[in-house]
Design a protein around this motif. Structure first.
Motif, PDB file in Angstrom:
ATOM      1  N   LEU A 114      -8.150  -5.219  -2.701  1.00 21.35           N
ATOM      2  CA  LEU A 114      -8.383  -4.675  -1.354  1.00 21.35           C
ATOM      3  C   LEU A 114      -8.937  -3.266  -1.563  1.00 21.35           C
ATOM      4  O   LEU A 114     -10.020  -3.157  -2.111  1.00 21.35           O
ATOM      5  CB  LEU A 114      -7.102  -4.724  -0.516  1.00 21.35           C
ATOM      6  N   ASP A 115      -8.193  -2.223  -1.201  1.00 30.11           N
ATOM      7  CA  ASP A 115      -8.689  -0.887  -1.517  1.00 30.11           C
ATOM      8  C   ASP A 115      -8.564  -0.615  -3.009  1.00 30.11           C
ATOM      9  O   ASP A 115      -9.182   0.282  -3.555  1.00 30.11           O
ATOM     10  CB  ASP A 115      -7.948   0.176  -0.695  1.00 30.11           C
ATOM     11  N   ARG A 116      -7.702  -1.407  -3.702  1.00 31.46           N
ATOM     12  CA  ARG A 116      -7.576  -1.393  -5.160  1.00 31.46           C
ATOM     13  C   ARG A 116      -7.060  -2.767  -5.563  1.00 31.46           C
ATOM     14  O   ARG A 116      -6.866  -3.636  -4.694  1.00 31.46           O
ATOM     15  CB  ARG A 116      -6.611  -0.286  -5.599  1.00 31.46           C
ATOM     16  N   GLU A 117      -6.827  -2.964  -6.838  1.00 33.90           N
ATOM     17  CA  GLU A 117      -6.323  -4.271  -7.258  1.00 33.90           C
ATOM     18  C   GLU A 117      -4.798  -4.307  -7.099  1.00 33.90           C
ATOM     19  O   GLU A 117      -4.099  -3.396  -7.548  1.00 33.90           O
ATOM     20  CB  GLU A 117      -6.698  -4.550  -8.701  1.00 33.90           C
ATOM     21  N   TYR A 118      -4.297  -5.326  -6.445  1.00 32.01           N
ATOM     22  CA  TYR A 118      -2.853  -5.491  -6.286  1.00 32.01           C
ATOM     23  C   TYR A 118      -2.385  -6.656  -7.156  1.00 32.01           C
ATOM     24  O   TYR A 118      -2.953  -7.742  -7.100  1.00 32.01           O
ATOM     25  CB  TYR A 118      -2.498  -5.749  -4.814  1.00 32.01           C
ATOM     26  N   GLN A 119      -1.345  -6.372  -7.922  1.00 33.20           N
ATOM     27  CA  GLN A 119      -0.807  -7.402  -8.819  1.00 33.20           C
ATOM     28  C   GLN A 119       0.390  -8.102  -8.184  1.00 33.20           C
ATOM     29  O   GLN A 119       1.002  -8.949  -8.808  1.00 33.20           O
ATOM     30  CB  GLN A 119      -0.372  -6.763 -10.150  1.00 33.20           C
ATOM     31  N   GLU A 120       0.746  -7.673  -6.984  1.00 31.60           N
ATOM     32  CA  GLU A 120       1.891  -8.271  -6.323  1.00 31.60           C
ATOM     33  C   GLU A 120       1.439  -9.137  -5.147  1.00 31.60           C
ATOM     34  O   GLU A 120       0.290  -9.048  -4.725  1.00 31.60           O
ATOM     35  CB  GLU A 120       2.838  -7.171  -5.812  1.00 31.60           C
ATOM     36  N   ALA A 121       2.372  -9.949  -4.622  1.00 33.28           N
ATOM     37  CA  ALA A 121       2.045 -10.749  -3.441  1.00 33.28           C
ATOM     38  C   ALA A 121       1.863  -9.809  -2.264  1.00 33.28           C
ATOM     39  O   ALA A 121       2.611  -8.847  -2.113  1.00 33.28           O
ATOM     40  CB  ALA A 121       3.172 -11.722  -3.156  1.00 33.28           C
ATOM     41  N   ILE A 122       0.853 -10.085  -1.462  1.00 31.17           N
ATOM     42  CA  ILE A 122       0.595  -9.239  -0.288  1.00 31.17           C
ATOM     43  C   ILE A 122       0.963 -10.031   0.966  1.00 31.17           C
ATOM     44  O   ILE A 122       0.562 -11.185   1.124  1.00 31.17           O
ATOM     45  CB  ILE A 122      -0.912  -8.858  -0.206  1.00 31.17           C
ATOM     46  N   ILE A 123       1.755  -9.387   1.817  1.00 29.18           N
ATOM     47  CA  ILE A 123       2.015  -9.989   3.126  1.00 29.18           C
ATOM     48  C   ILE A 123       1.105  -9.237   4.084  1.00 29.18           C
ATOM     49  O   ILE A 123       1.401  -8.101   4.457  1.00 29.18           O
ATOM     50  CB  ILE A 123       3.491  -9.796   3.582  1.00 29.18           C
ATOM     51  N   TYR A 124      -0.029  -9.823   4.398  1.00 29.42           N
ATOM     52  CA  TYR A 124      -1.017  -9.118   5.214  1.00 29.42           C
ATOM     53  C   TYR A 124      -0.833  -9.519   6.677  1.00 29.42           C
ATOM     54  O   TYR A 124      -0.948 -10.690   7.030  1.00 29.42           O
ATOM     55  CB  TYR A 124      -2.445  -9.441   4.745  1.00 29.42           C
TER      56      TYR A 124
END
Lengths: 271, 501
Positions: free
Chosen positions: A259-269
């Protein structure tokens, strides 16, 4: 709003809510230029998009120090937070390594960079999680320190000197990619702090330098879009915030997500 | 196969982009949904110019869909639009955590009823419902709980109890037989029942015409003549009390009662005049055509509607004609109800009424507009493909609310396709289309080979439409069987229609 996120059969609890800005404590210093940039962006915004991650028992801001500082600078009463239990083993803590890529034609005098520091050469295999090391084209130098905060102060000292010497700002890389990056540049790898150390340092009134810790929460809520007009008011009913959130639809995004950076965790969007 | 994806675009270039994006997305939605791709939601961050779109489509369509969205947004907003990679593949798979609105609404209502059953308390019952309606997905059940006002921890505890008491299988992958039986009994009790109508009352007008009293119709007349909503409720309650024991009431008495109630409720007498004009509009209006004026009648309105609807060379079914006539009448009523004097008589031109009908036609039959640019056989074919796609999507959906929505949408396209094949104009309402098809079966307007299959289609479609979204396990099984049978019937019907033409 309390959420339980089920990840590989383990339940991780978090609460999306609002907290008083003055009740929270940062654990890192801010980067002034980045803070200025965010303040400008916030002035154009109607919402706080993403909650900052906060330890529910100590009120320490684990992730989102700059957003917290923006809210404080702009005199907001409240800030949207995602409160978690820092002690949960699913919450991981590491540090960010610094990667410098100096131009080939620059003649680096490393003795000046490491002047005054106690150093010892070690092999790659000897690098431990609690070591502060500088890796220069595959040569590993361990720097001695007594306490974790001292290690990070030394990290800042080295970082500032390298920035000046290489005429470039570092990029922040993961511990796991240090070996790969060390072939193409200079890497400064700080020790991995313990959670208890972070809490203790904050309680003693100290702060880590900017971009010291890297907190990995197993699930991160994003896009909650809490209206800034709510956050400005002196009195705010939490029930109102909860009911507001119920209008949004959460989506689960499996990592890695850019997204704005790389996320290695699950995202609850929340969309 | 329908999957959920999140795709992202970066927009830059114009001011006030947020409004333009909303308008562009409506276009995107219309175009994509006519191709069976569902736009489930979106989020636009104006400061970063980042647009996120949540889609439900098949993976092989995703590339084309992204390009199409990019094109529409660029053209509609005049901004530069760039697809942003959310992962190494470009998009990310997403999973909607909440049930569809139809199911979420049912769960919210169910929780307010605090239903208990034998040894199960209200939280246990809700845990069972949540688990069932989230497709036996604990992660979704836990995340849905706070959205209906329940602590997720209590659901976790209740699920363990449901396993121990034998309502759920021990691996938490499905309901046990006992759990299914419980839901078969419990769910119908949680459904809302429509208010009991006043069955025996009839309204008689000045010309001796008799028709059943309808509270809905009275409510609609009150709203549309401009009575404030808070008074509408008061008036309906009072009228219900007055007429409850009567068998007949005259239209004049009813109007007089309402007028006096409006005045008593503190409304200006002008509103009473407006209500009178609204109710009597059609009796006081004249249509002028070729220099002659005649009193407006329903038969004239039907003739007018039929003429307009028939402009595409397909015969309009009587119910479609009736709906358009009612819409035209509604427009006319709205015009005259704005007068502040009691209407005695007013003339309206036939051609003006026709223009009015044309403005209203899209509310009745969207295919009428499409037929202006697409031949009916081509339109029928594209509707059939789309209908089958939606039914397939309904079968694959694990959310019962979405399944119902997709199934109804699929049936709308399939019934429209069949009507077009039979030379009849479809409507926008699936029930109306099924009624038209049924009447064709009854009148033997179709060959005997097709007749039986068409009748079967109509029966199955009716079952699908009547199946509640929050269906019991038995109802779900019947629904699935009906959808499968409809899909297999379509091939036979297609051949039958070809043979007939």
């Amino acid at each position: 709003m309390k959420l339980n996120v089920l990840l590989n059969d383990r339940s991780f609890g978090l609460e999306i809510t609002v907290s008083r800005v003055e009740d929270l404590h940062p654990h890192e210093e801010v980067i002034p230029s980045h803070l200025e940039h965010l303040i400008r962006a916030f002035k154009d915004s109607l919402y706080q998009r993403n909650p900052v991650i906060v330890d529910s028992s100590s009120n320490i801001v684990l992730d989102g120090t700059h957003r917290w500082a923006v809210m404080r600078a702009l005199n907001y009463e409240w800030i949207a937070t995602c409160n978690i239990d820092y002690c949960d083993p699913l919450v991981e803590l590491d540090s960010w390594s610094r990667l410098f890529r100096p131009p080939r034609d620059i003649n680096l005098d490393l003795s000046k960079v490491l002047e005054g520091l106690e150093i010892e050469p070690i092999s790659f295999q000897e690098i431990g999680n609690r070591d502060l090391v500088v890796i220069i084209y595959n040569n590993v130098l361990r720097i001695r320190f007594r306490e974790i905060l001292e290690a990070f102060k030394k990290l800042r000292f080295i970082e500032e000197k390298l920035t000046k010497l290489t005429e470039s700002k570092p990029s922040y890389v993961l511990r796991t990619s240090v070996e790969r990056h060390s072939r193409s540049g200079i890497v400064v790898l700080p020790p991995r702090p313990y959670k208890e150390e972070v809490v203790k340092i904050v309680r003693e009134g100290h702060l880590f330098p900017p971009k010291s810790t890297r907190h990995v929460v197993p699930a991160r809520p994003m896009g909650v879009n809490i209206p800034l007009k709510f956050l400005r008011s002196k009195l705010l009913d939490i029930e109102l915030v909860e009911e507001f959130l119920r209008q949004r639809s959460p989506l689960l995004l499996r990592p890695p997500v850019l997204l704005d950076r790389e996320y290695q965790e699950a995202i609850i969007y929340f969309i | 196969m329908f999957n959920e994806y999140l795709i992202s675009f970066k927009l830059a270039g114009t001011d006030r982009l947020t409004d333009a994006v909303v308008l562009a997305l409506d276009q995107v939605k219309g175009i994509l949904e006519s191709r069976g791709v569902l736009l489930e939601g979106w989020d636009y961050d104006g400061t970063e110019g980042l647009l996120l779109i949540h889609l439900r489509t098949s993976s092989d369509w995703l590339g084309k869909v992204s390009a199409e969205i990019e094109r529409i947004i660029r053209e509609a907003t005049g901004s530069t639009v760039e697809l942003v990679s959310l992962s190494s593949q470009g998009f990310v798979e997403a999973k909607g955590l909440l049930p569809s609105p139809l199911i979420l609404g049912f769960l919210m209502r169910a929780w307010t009823m605090r239903g208990k059953y034998n040894n199960l308390n209200e939280v246990d019952v809700m845990a069972l419902l949540l688990f069932y309606f989230t497709g036996y997905d604990r992660a979704r059940a836990f995340l849905t709980a706070p959205f209906i006002g329940i602590e997720p921890e209590s659901i976790e505890k209740a699920l363990r109890k449901l396993v121990e008491t034998g309502y759920l299988n021990s691996d938490l992958s499905s309901l046990s037989k006992k759990g299914e039986q419980l839901l078969d009994t419990l769910l119908p009790k949680l459904r809302v029942r429509p208010l009991r109508p006043i069955e025996s009352l009839n309204v008689i007008d000045e010309e001796g015409r008799l028709e059943p009293f309808s509270l809905d119709r009275l409510a609609s007349s009150l709203y549309r003549s401009g009575v404030p909503p808070t008074f509408v409720y008061t008036i309906l309650k009072e009228i219900t009390r007055i007429v409850r024991r009567r068998r007949y009431i005259s239209k004049k008495a009813l109007t007089t009662l309402v007028q006096s109630l409006l005045e008593e409720a503190g409304q200006s007498p002008t509103l009473a005049v407006r209500f009178y004009n609204y109710v009597y509009a059609l009796d006081k209006l004249y249509i002028t055509r070729d220099g002659e004026s005649t009193r407006m009648s329903w038969s004239q309105l039907r003739r007018l509607s039929s003429e307009v609807l028939g402009e595409r060379g397909l015969s309009p079914p009587p119910r479609v004609v009736e709906i358009l006539s009612e819409l035209v009448a509604e427009e006319v009523r709205a015009r005259v109800s704005a007068l502040y004097w009691r209407l005695e008589g007013q003339a309206i031109d036939w051609e003006e009424l026709k223009q009015l009908a044309k403005l209203k036609i899209l509310e009745v039959s969207y295919p009428w507009a499409e037929l202006a640019s697409t031949p009916f056989d081509q339109l029928s074919q594209s509707y059939r493909l789309l209908g089958e796609k939606y039914l397939q999507g309904a079968l694959e959906s694990d959310d019962f609310g979405r399944r119902k929505e997709l199934a109804v949408r699929g049936l709308l396209f399939l019934s429209s396709s069949m009507l077009l094949s039979l030379g009849t104009l479809p409507s926008n309402i699936v029930e109306v289309n099924l009624g038209s098809l049924r009447s064709m079966v009854r009148k033997a307007s179709v060959q005997s080979g097709v007749k039986a299959d068409l009748a079967r289609f109509c029966n199955l479609a009716r079952d699908v439409l009547h199946c509640p979204a929050a269906a019991t396990p038995s109802e779900q099984n019947r629904l699935r069987r009906a959808l499968h049978e409809i899909i297999s019937l379509m091939e036979k019907l297609e051949k039958g229609f070809k043979a007939q033409t």
